[in-house]
Design an enzyme around this catalytic site. Structure first.
Site, PDB file in Angstrom:
ATOM      1  N   ASP A  66     -33.393  -6.762  11.842  1.00 12.33           N
ATOM      2  CA  ASP A  66     -33.270  -5.770  11.632  1.00 12.33           C
ATOM      3  C   ASP A  66     -34.431  -5.035  12.128  1.00 12.33           C
ATOM      4  O   ASP A  66     -34.606  -4.958  13.118  1.00 12.33           O
ATOM      5  CB  ASP A  66     -34.348  -6.077  10.385  1.00 12.33           C
ATOM      6  CG  ASP A  66     -35.443  -6.881  10.328  1.00 12.33           C
ATOM      7  OD1 ASP A  66     -35.961  -7.112  10.962  1.00 12.33           O
ATOM      8  OD2 ASP A  66     -35.945  -7.175   8.963  1.00 12.33           O
ATOM      9  N   ASN A 135     -41.827 -11.701  -1.448  1.00  7.73           N
ATOM     10  CA  ASN A 135     -41.120 -11.573  -2.988  1.00  7.73           C
ATOM     11  C   ASN A 135     -39.234 -11.832  -2.284  1.00  7.73           C
ATOM     12  O   ASN A 135     -38.533 -11.798  -3.438  1.00  7.73           O
ATOM     13  CB  ASN A 135     -40.554  -9.954  -2.426  1.00  7.73           C
ATOM     14  CG  ASN A 135     -39.749  -9.362  -1.551  1.00  7.73           C
ATOM     15  OD1 ASN A 135     -39.940  -9.752  -0.611  1.00  7.73           O
ATOM     16  ND2 ASN A 135     -40.033  -7.882  -1.705  1.00  7.73           N
ATOM     17  N   HIS A 137     -37.311 -11.671  -0.364  1.00  3.72           N
ATOM     18  CA  HIS A 137     -36.068 -11.296   1.023  1.00  3.72           C
ATOM     19  C   HIS A 137     -35.456 -11.624   1.817  1.00  3.72           C
ATOM     20  O   HIS A 137     -36.433 -11.957   2.783  1.00  3.72           O
ATOM     21  CB  HIS A 137     -36.871  -9.596   1.131  1.00  3.72           C
ATOM     22  CG  HIS A 137     -38.169  -9.417   2.085  1.00  3.72           C
ATOM     23  ND1 HIS A 137     -39.481  -8.936   2.187  1.00  3.72           N
ATOM     24  CD2 HIS A 137     -37.871  -9.437   3.393  1.00  3.72           C
ATOM     25  CE1 HIS A 137     -39.778  -8.218   3.188  1.00  3.72           C
ATOM     26  NE2 HIS A 137     -39.495  -8.956   4.345  1.00  3.72           N
ATOM     27  N   GLU A 142     -34.024  -6.616   0.244  1.00  2.00           N
ATOM     28  CA  GLU A 142     -35.389  -6.328  -0.996  1.00  2.00           C
ATOM     29  C   GLU A 142     -34.643  -7.215  -2.432  1.00  2.00           C
ATOM     30  O   GLU A 142     -33.182  -7.097  -2.308  1.00  2.00           O
ATOM     31  CB  GLU A 142     -36.141  -4.482  -1.193  1.00  2.00           C
ATOM     32  CG  GLU A 142     -36.891  -4.159  -0.053  1.00  2.00           C
ATOM     33  CD  GLU A 142     -37.758  -5.486   0.033  1.00  2.00           C
ATOM     34  OE1 GLU A 142     -38.205  -6.364  -0.128  1.00  2.00           O
ATOM     35  OE2 GLU A 142     -38.797  -4.184   0.783  1.00  2.00           O
TER      36      GLU A 142
HETATM   37  C1  GLP Z   1     -40.255  -8.935   8.209  1.00  6.05           C
HETATM   38  C2  GLP Z   1     -38.571  -9.376   8.109  1.00  6.05           C
HETATM   39  C3  GLP Z   1     -38.631 -10.518   7.903  1.00  6.05           C
HETATM   40  C4  GLP Z   1     -39.229 -11.551   7.666  1.00  6.05           C
HETATM   41  C5  GLP Z   1     -40.757 -11.539   7.069  1.00  6.05           C
HETATM   42  C6  GLP Z   1     -41.343 -12.433   6.939  1.00  6.05           C
HETATM   43  O1  GLP Z   1     -40.774  -8.346   6.469  1.00  6.05           O
HETATM   44  N1  GLP Z   1     -38.528  -8.396   7.719  1.00  6.05           N
HETATM   45  O2  GLP Z   1     -37.286 -10.790   8.352  1.00  6.05           O
HETATM   46  O3  GLP Z   1     -38.951 -12.616   7.358  1.00  6.05           O
HETATM   47  O4  GLP Z   1     -41.640 -10.460   6.733  1.00  6.05           O
HETATM   48  O5  GLP Z   1     -42.068 -12.165   7.389  1.00  6.05           O
HETATM   49  P1  GLP Z   1     -43.344 -13.198   7.759  1.00  6.05           P
HETATM   50  O6  GLP Z   1     -43.278 -14.720   8.608  1.00  6.05           O
HETATM   51  O7  GLP Z   1     -44.439 -12.787   8.711  1.00  6.05           O
HETATM   52  O8  GLP Z   1     -44.228 -13.941   6.683  1.00  6.05           O
END
Ligand code: GLP
Length: 253
Positions: A66, A135, A137, A142
């Site tokens: 992403d 949440n 995702h 989402e």
């Molecule tokens: C972001 C990314 C996700 C990732 C998530 C968790 O929103 N788009 O791909 O898995 O955050 O992030 P973190 O590892 O910082 O908790």
């Protein structure tokens, strides 16, 4: 399959060794890569181990999940910049084989279709790394994202923007939208490793465990994947039922 490791550092060691084994057996492997705090220790350990073992990474292809809409590759908070900082600049990759969606593409819908098509042309992802939002995702899919969605543009939820604001210091505002691989591309990966670490993932991990497969908790879709592993540290596993936790910890000891 669920696995519990003592901490983020032992997960980093484990995941790095899975990646390296894969690259050694198939140097032109296609990897699906993730961003976020969870991946930072994993990429750091991977870089160390690749250097120590002199692994050739020049033939692998990668597709990132992403990117924020509005942030170009040169923006310091873009996921392109994250990837350079934590992984790409440290090893001898072939830059033409590294793909991150372009948050500045003039026609984002068309770019999404092209990104998906390019991924398909390479034969799809062999091994997909995933983190998970608090949440549920995955990528930026989402809660409520249809399971038949392909790479697309999404409006980020308030929860996600608050969670990710820790990466945007000062007045920089978390973008309101993003481009993400869809649930279809993620499920088409031959193998998936989802990593969740830390106390703030404990509740959503427990929910994943309790619930049937539902679009309300996107990563429950992995219950239907033949080769998906959910890799947790003890903090992220802390709200699983005690007997389940005990059995999983005994299994990985
Ligand atoms: C972001 C990314 C996700 C990732 C998530 C968790 O929103 N788009 O791909 O898995 O955050 O992030 P973190 O590892 O910082 O908790």
């Amino acid at each position: 399959m669920l696995q519990i490791f003592p901490d983020a550092s032992s997960i980093a060691e484990h995941v790095s060794s899975i990646l390296i084994t894969k690259i050694k057996s198939k140097p032109d492997v296609v990897l699906g890569l993730a961003t976020g705090g969870t991946m930072e220790p994993i990429y750091a350990r991977f870089v160390e181990r690749v250097r120590q073992q002199k692994v050739d990474v020049s033939r692998l292809t990668s597709f990132n999940l992403d990117e924020y809409v509005g942030l170009g590759p040169d923006h310091p908070k873009s996921y392109s910049a994250y990837m350079r900082q934590h992984l790409f600049q440290h090893l001898e990759f072939d830059p033409t084989r590294l793909h991150v969606p372009d948050g500045l593409a003039p026609d984002l819908e068309q770019h999404s279709r092209e990104y998906s098509a390019k991924l398909e042309q390479t034969g799809g992802v062999e091994l997909q790394l995933l983190g998970v939002g608090s949440n549920g995702h995955i990528g930026f899919n989402e809660p409520g994202t249809p399971f038949d969605s392909r790479c697309h543009v999404v409006q980020l939820s308030e929860r996600t923007r608050i969670d990710n604001s820790r990466f945007f210091e000062g007045d920089a505002i978390v973008p309101a939208s993003a481009i993400t691989m869809g649930m279809v591309e993620i499920m088409q990966a031959r193998e998936v490793l989802l990593v969740a670490t830390g106390e703030n993932k404990a509740e959503i991990v427990a929910e994943w465990y309790r619930r049937e497969v539902t679009e309300a908790v996107p990563f429950t879709i992995l219950k239907k994947h033949q080769r998906a592993r959910i890799i947790l540290d003890e903090a992220a596993a802390s709200r699983l039922p005690a007997d389940v936790r005990k059995a999983l910890m005994a299994a990985s000891a």
